[in-house]
Design a protein around this motif. Sequence first.
Motif, PDB file in Angstrom:
ATOM      1  N   PRO A  98     -89.038  18.869 -21.564  1.00 47.28           N
ATOM      2  CA  PRO A  98     -88.495  19.948 -20.732  1.00 47.28           C
ATOM      3  C   PRO A  98     -87.380  19.515 -19.792  1.00 47.28           C
ATOM      4  N   ASP A  99     -87.449  18.294 -19.275  1.00 46.85           N
ATOM      5  CA  ASP A  99     -86.478  17.843 -18.278  1.00 46.85           C
ATOM      6  C   ASP A  99     -85.304  17.064 -18.875  1.00 46.85           C
ATOM      7  N   LYS A 100     -85.259  16.961 -20.191  1.00 45.45           N
ATOM      8  CA  LYS A 100     -84.145  16.251 -20.845  1.00 45.45           C
ATOM      9  C   LYS A 100     -82.887  17.127 -20.787  1.00 45.45           C
ATOM     10  N   PRO A 101     -81.738  16.582 -20.352  1.00 42.55           N
ATOM     11  CA  PRO A 101     -80.495  17.367 -20.378  1.00 42.55           C
ATOM     12  C   PRO A 101     -80.186  17.841 -21.802  1.00 42.55           C
ATOM     13  N   PHE A 102     -79.956  19.125 -21.949  1.00 44.91           N
ATOM     14  CA  PHE A 102     -79.654  19.706 -23.255  1.00 44.91           C
ATOM     15  C   PHE A 102     -78.170  20.038 -23.358  1.00 44.91           C
ATOM     16  N   ILE A 103     -77.624  20.761 -22.370  1.00 44.59           N
ATOM     17  CA  ILE A 103     -76.221  21.155 -22.386  1.00 44.59           C
ATOM     18  C   ILE A 103     -75.520  20.625 -21.138  1.00 44.59           C
ATOM     19  N   THR A 111     -81.145  21.602 -18.606  1.00 42.05           N
ATOM     20  CA  THR A 111     -82.167  20.918 -19.386  1.00 42.05           C
ATOM     21  C   THR A 111     -82.667  21.840 -20.487  1.00 42.05           C
ATOM     22  N   TYR A 112     -83.485  21.287 -21.374  1.00 45.06           N
ATOM     23  CA  TYR A 112     -84.090  22.120 -22.422  1.00 45.06           C
ATOM     24  C   TYR A 112     -84.904  23.249 -21.791  1.00 45.06           C
ATOM     25  N   GLN A 279     -78.981  13.893 -37.923  1.00 50.58           N
ATOM     26  CA  GLN A 279     -79.994  12.857 -38.139  1.00 50.58           C
ATOM     27  C   GLN A 279     -79.686  12.066 -39.401  1.00 50.58           C
ATOM     28  N   LEU A 280     -79.283  12.761 -40.468  1.00 50.66           N
ATOM     29  CA  LEU A 280     -78.920  12.094 -41.717  1.00 50.66           C
ATOM     30  C   LEU A 280     -77.655  11.245 -41.559  1.00 50.66           C
ATOM     31  N   CYS A 281     -76.822  11.594 -40.587  1.00 47.19           N
ATOM     32  CA  CYS A 281     -75.602  10.818 -40.321  1.00 47.19           C
ATOM     33  C   CYS A 281     -75.882   9.601 -39.441  1.00 47.19           C
ATOM     34  N   GLY A 282     -77.113   9.479 -38.944  1.00 44.71           N
ATOM     35  CA  GLY A 282     -77.463   8.326 -38.105  1.00 44.71           C
ATOM     36  C   GLY A 282     -77.649   8.643 -36.640  1.00 44.71           C
ATOM     37  N   GLY A 283     -77.711   9.942 -36.277  1.00 38.95           N
ATOM     38  CA  GLY A 283     -77.902  10.346 -34.888  1.00 38.95           C
ATOM     39  C   GLY A 283     -79.269   9.947 -34.357  1.00 38.95           C
ATOM     40  N   ARG A 284     -79.357   9.763 -33.015  1.00 40.73           N
ATOM     41  CA  ARG A 284     -80.595   9.334 -32.373  1.00 40.73           C
ATOM     42  C   ARG A 284     -80.897  10.227 -31.169  1.00 40.73           C
ATOM     43  N   PRO A 285     -82.150  10.221 -30.681  1.00 42.77           N
ATOM     44  CA  PRO A 285     -82.498  11.036 -29.511  1.00 42.77           C
ATOM     45  C   PRO A 285     -81.720  10.677 -28.246  1.00 42.77           C
ATOM     46  N   ASP A 286     -81.250   9.421 -28.130  1.00 41.08           N
ATOM     47  CA  ASP A 286     -80.536   9.018 -26.919  1.00 41.08           C
ATOM     48  C   ASP A 286     -79.034   9.267 -27.002  1.00 41.08           C
ATOM     49  N   ASP A 287     -78.580   9.969 -28.038  1.00 44.79           N
ATOM     50  CA  ASP A 287     -77.149  10.238 -28.202  1.00 44.79           C
ATOM     51  C   ASP A 287     -76.670  11.356 -27.279  1.00 44.79           C
ATOM     52  N   ASN A 288     -75.399  11.246 -26.859  1.00 40.36           N
ATOM     53  CA  ASN A 288     -74.667  12.331 -26.207  1.00 40.36           C
ATOM     54  C   ASN A 288     -73.652  12.832 -27.223  1.00 40.36           C
ATOM     55  N   ILE A 289     -73.859  14.051 -27.693  1.00 45.61           N
ATOM     56  CA  ILE A 289     -73.084  14.578 -28.821  1.00 45.61           C
ATOM     57  C   ILE A 289     -72.014  15.546 -28.324  1.00 45.61           C
ATOM     58  N   TYR A 290     -70.757  15.213 -28.582  1.00 45.13           N
ATOM     59  CA  TYR A 290     -69.600  15.948 -28.064  1.00 45.13           C
ATOM     60  C   TYR A 290     -69.208  17.048 -29.051  1.00 45.13           C
ATOM     61  N   ILE A 291     -69.299  18.292 -28.601  1.00 43.63           N
ATOM     62  CA  ILE A 291     -68.957  19.444 -29.448  1.00 43.63           C
ATOM     63  C   ILE A 291     -67.785  20.182 -28.830  1.00 43.63           C
ATOM     64  N   THR A 292     -66.639  20.113 -29.509  1.00 42.55           N
ATOM     65  CA  THR A 292     -65.433  20.798 -29.045  1.00 42.55           C
ATOM     66  C   THR A 292     -65.075  21.963 -29.966  1.00 42.55           C
ATOM     67  N   ALA A 313     -81.526  15.371 -28.505  1.00 43.44           N
ATOM     68  CA  ALA A 313     -80.376  14.721 -27.877  1.00 43.44           C
ATOM     69  C   ALA A 313     -79.702  15.664 -26.886  1.00 43.44           C
ATOM     70  N   THR A 314     -78.617  15.182 -26.278  1.00 44.98           N
ATOM     71  CA  THR A 314     -77.858  15.956 -25.298  1.00 44.98           C
ATOM     72  C   THR A 314     -76.533  16.392 -25.905  1.00 44.98           C
ATOM     73  N   CYS A 315     -76.171  17.654 -25.686  1.00 47.67           N
ATOM     74  CA  CYS A 315     -74.893  18.186 -26.162  1.00 47.67           C
ATOM     75  C   CYS A 315     -73.897  18.223 -25.008  1.00 47.67           C
ATOM     76  N   VAL A 316     -72.770  17.551 -25.188  1.00 46.72           N
ATOM     77  CA  VAL A 316     -71.663  17.654 -24.238  1.00 46.72           C
ATOM     78  C   VAL A 316     -70.724  18.715 -24.804  1.00 46.72           C
ATOM     79  N   LEU A 317     -70.774  19.902 -24.226  1.00 47.97           N
ATOM     80  CA  LEU A 317     -70.060  21.064 -24.770  1.00 47.97           C
ATOM     81  C   LEU A 317     -68.711  21.232 -24.082  1.00 47.97           C
ATOM     82  N   LYS A 318     -67.689  21.446 -24.877  1.00 47.78           N
ATOM     83  CA  LYS A 318     -66.328  21.644 -24.366  1.00 47.78           C
ATOM     84  C   LYS A 318     -65.892  23.077 -24.677  1.00 47.78           C
TER      85      LYS A 318
END
Length: 649
Positions: A98-103, A111-112, A279-292, A313-318
Amino acid sequence: MHLNRCVKISESLQTDFYGARCYVRCVKRMAWIIWVFTTVVAGLFTLLVFQRMSYPFFWKDLIYYLKFLKVGKALKSRIQKGIITYLDCFVYQAKKTPDKPFIVFERQTLTYQDVDKRSNQFANVFRTEGGLKSGNHVALLMSNEPDFICVWFGLSKLGCEVAFLNFNTKSKSLLHCFESCGAKSVIVGADLVRSLGELLPTLKEKAIEVWVTDVSCPYEGVNTLLDKLEQVSGLPLPDYPRPELMSNFLFIFTSGTTGLPKAARVGHLKAVMCMAFLQLCGGRPDDNIYITLPLYHMTASLLGIGGCIQLGATCVLKKKFSAHQFWKDCVKYNVTVFQYVGELCRYLVNQPVVPEEKAHNVRIAAGSGLRPDVWREFARRFGKINIREAYGLTEASVGFVNYTNEIGPIGRASYFNKLNMSFDFLSVDPQTYEPIRTVSGRCVRANKGESGLLVCSVSAMNPFLGYAGNERQSERKLLRDVFKEGDVYFNTGDLMSQDQRDFVYFRDRIGDTFRWKGENVATTEVSEILGNLDFLMEVNVYGVSVPGYEGRAGMAAVVLKPEQTLDGKKLYSHLDQSLPAYSWPWFLRIQTSIEVTETFKQQKRKLVQEGFSPEVVRDPLYLLDRSQRDYVPLTPSLHGDIISGKIRL
């Protein structure tokens, strides 16, 4: 006494003889063991050498296949626990972390649990104030922002089917989108409400209710959302509907590079399968994933946001992609994974060098449409980033991922990959691009090395739900009786080729490929070759009609690099060394920028319609002059000579 000594000697000899026999036996046994061991080692070494020479990617194929099976097993386990849909997966992750940063968006961090609560509030407002319920179709017209996700999830919690609208779509096309998906309500972002201004009377006539994510609105008859949000509960809905896995979840519109956009139905099963991509590309729970990329597109919403949820994981949204800001953001937000599509990476390699482009922690770049020339430069310039080039469709569940370091392919068609999905490459007629059929009416598989039409089998686990409001277009995407009577395949409209090593290469979209001098010309191949020239920044290749000729002559719209000029002789020499003469562009059009869709797909339709007439095209035009081995300015006089037939191409 002598007798006793003789007995002792005899016994001693027997013992020595027995010992010698045992020794010989041991030596033979050891020799046999050594022989077996060396034979096995030699056999394994020979097998390894044979595997390396004949099947060099065997282990990579097997490892990816096992990873795919693991993801499938986890999906099945979740379904058995009642975690069935995309939304179920999010709610489960919100309870788990619940407290993990989502966006992370600009200065906001949700958080989620925050997104879960806010989406519950939106759901309560829509139900109590708007009367929305399960089965309603609702359009969503919003830019990239956290409330896009909160509104989407809130509507889904009511059981509504949401239609993502492209915010660049203009009035006529936008109205077409409303009508095709059957939406009776539309949710508009505060920054986009003015774009609906001229449409509001029409929407009111059609009884389409409009909501805006703001506390107030200057337009009459538009409902506001944010002023009502804090007045309702953020607790989960007690009667949360349970849709079936095979039912429709979303409407996602095709890019509309030609004609009006089509509303593709995306089922719950397809959406859940998309979540495994990162996940199939090698992503992990500790990743910060940049979506532009825009969230109305499947790549960002289902693969990107869904991939974050799958991983926890966390999404860094642009809000919008910025080539200038890209690497600075990667350092600022400690980005480890980013998504790309189309020409995004080309924009990055054309930017001036900045310190941040080598100071980042990016491990993975996942996406599609990366040309080999850009791929090589990207890999050389930006450090050790694992590029995971992929291919997928909004309408169907066929897809590839290039999990090797080979530059160029979109994936592999090995034995293991064919166990995951049923696909084939069909031989097509070079003029009509319809599949070639035998006398018995069955289609023919393309040989390795030949371009073929990619098709995938339609089944219960790989359904095609069609386009909303367009049954004719839906039926046109299906091929029947392909290999046997009664079978049904989805026609992707994409030409692919599989080489001898089982790598798959994207060749062209049907419609982009054109025919000239009796030969097929793949626009992507020509664009790639032209893109290697140091004075060209962007290239868009297409075919144009020329009076008196069959087929279409090649033409290229190009953008020059800053402070560069067109070097026609160098271009001619490059083409002479790299391409057959029939695929050379006869005409060049110098532009300041290439027009693309929001997902960076090059627009060709308008260019094709304008052709090569100096009276129609205001950009500088050039003509291929074989006698001078150069490209010369295309004057009205030269254009007239081509039309009259005085100059033959």
